[in-house]
Design an enzyme around this catalytic site. Structure first.
Site, PDB file in Angstrom:
ATOM      1  N   GLN A  47       7.280  11.005 -40.859  1.00 36.77           N
ATOM      2  CA  GLN A  47       7.472  12.154 -41.755  1.00 36.77           C
ATOM      3  C   GLN A  47       8.920  12.634 -41.783  1.00 36.77           C
ATOM      4  O   GLN A  47       9.178  13.773 -42.161  1.00 36.77           O
ATOM      5  CB  GLN A  47       6.560  13.307 -41.326  1.00 36.77           C
ATOM      6  CG  GLN A  47       5.144  13.174 -41.825  1.00 36.77           C
ATOM      7  CD  GLN A  47       5.059  13.180 -43.344  1.00 36.77           C
ATOM      8  OE1 GLN A  47       5.821  13.861 -44.025  1.00 36.77           O
ATOM      9  NE2 GLN A  47       4.144  12.407 -43.890  1.00 36.77           N
ATOM     10  N   SER A  48       9.841  11.794 -41.391  1.00 38.51           N
ATOM     11  CA  SER A  48      11.242  12.193 -41.271  1.00 38.51           C
ATOM     12  C   SER A  48      11.790  12.881 -42.531  1.00 38.51           C
ATOM     13  O   SER A  48      11.780  12.300 -43.622  1.00 38.51           O
ATOM     14  CB  SER A  48      12.066  10.939 -40.965  1.00 38.51           C
ATOM     15  OG  SER A  48      13.440  11.224 -41.103  1.00 38.51           O
TER      16      SER A  48
END
Ligand SMILES: *Cc1c(COP(=O)(O)O)cnc(C)c1O
Length: 313
Positions: free
Chosen positions: A72-73
């Site tokens: 989910q960067s």
């Protein structure tokens, strides 16, 4: 001091103002620097770093950028958004840990049509090797951006942010930021030393990495890059990781609720909620005087908030 060229990608200066309700609640003067409103995708701190990194990529003739992070960067999503806008190709090689489902930032990655590859590893070394391998396979040169954009060049973005704050004419006794890969903290601590003498920077650590080593190392490398001779400050690091990196904490979630309810501002579970919880904890411990001016740097992250499974909480 040497200066470096950068790309103009965000809307700077970002807004900065006093939070009246939070200030009343915590018994000191709390201000916010809205780097979440910097104008690219959902905003956030990575844009200041990418202005330097992608400018270097462009001037060195690269047209393929790769970066990494957890699934989910925010950094990966923003790298794709900025690189594509500059007409470069981008491939994200992400760690499989965390939420890989098409939620949160993955929705934006999908809508941008950016290629995402997952690696079932915790070793960034392996991921950087894989990037080289993909590049060779494609017969193209790859500009590799480290996790979080946290190298010396990327850190210059937050030295600029400290100058932006100094240029506003406002003076702060304290500044609080999140520390996840270290570049923001390094830029804030070194930048404050250069541009905001008298402002104490506190970094809320949201991961268990050895930031007492990582942050000073980045500051030293950034100082060398700028060709300045400064004593590298010892960063004030507060452990706010809670149950683990990217795992929401009760203290963090309370801080998110307080900010949303009292000021209408959205924080995230992975970084800014925990970072702000560090400020709240210190305020409740009486660390700040009533007349102090305390600045919270909002580093973004809204996308990740919508990747959490809130049904279980
Ligand atoms: C990456 C990130 C941080 C942490 O910044 P680092 O420079 O990696 O330490 C803080 N907040 C948000 C929202 C981020 O995406």
């Amino acid at each position: 001091m040497r200066s470096f060229e950068k790309e103009s990608l965000g809307l700077f200066p970002t807004p900065m103002y006093r939070l009246p309700n939070i200030s009343r609640e915590l018994g000191t003067n709390v201000w916010i620097k809205r780097d979440d409103l910097c104008g690219v995708a959902l905003g956030g701190n990575k844009v200041r770093k990418l202005e330097y990194l992608l400018h270097e990529a462009k001037t060195q003739g690269y047209d393929l950028v790769m970066t990494t992070g957890q699934a989910q960067s925010n950094h990966a999503m923003l790298t794709a958004a900025c690189a594509l806008r500059m007409g470069m190709d981008c491939i994200l090689v992400l760690k499989k840990r965390g939420v890989t489902a098409r939620k949160g930032n993955q929705i934006l990655n999908h809508l941008m049509g950016v290629e995402v590859r997952y690696m079932d590893t915790d070793s960034y070394e392996e991921i950087y090797q894989e990037m080289d391998r993909i590049g060779q396979e494609m017969g193209r040169r790859v500009y590799k951006i480290p996790c979080g954009g946290s190298n010396a060049l990327g850190s210059l973005g937050y030295i600029d942010c400290m100058k932006e704050i100094a240029d506003s004419g406002c003076r702060f006794d304290h500044l609080v930021c999140a520390c996840g890969s270290g570049g923001t903290a390094a830029g804030c601590v070194l930048g404050a030393k250069i541009h905001l003498p008298g402002t104490q920077v506190m970094c809320s650590m949201v991961d268990n990495d050895p930031f007492d080593v990582i942050v000073p190392k980045l500051m030293k490398e950034a100082a060398d890059l700028l060709e300045i001779d400064v004593d590298i400050p010892v960063p004030d690091l507060l452990d706010m990781c809670g149950p683990g990196y990217s795992i929401p904490s009760e203290e963090g979630n309370e801080a998110i609720g307080m900010m949303l309810k009292l000021e209408g501002i959205v924080l995230d579970t992975c970084y800014t909620g925990k970072a702000f919880a560090g400020l709240v904890r210190r305020a409740r411990e009486g660390y700040y005087k009533p007349e102090d001016q305390v600045l919270f740097v909002h580093t973004g992250g809204a996308g990740g908030l919508f990747a959490q499974d809130w049904e279980k909480k």
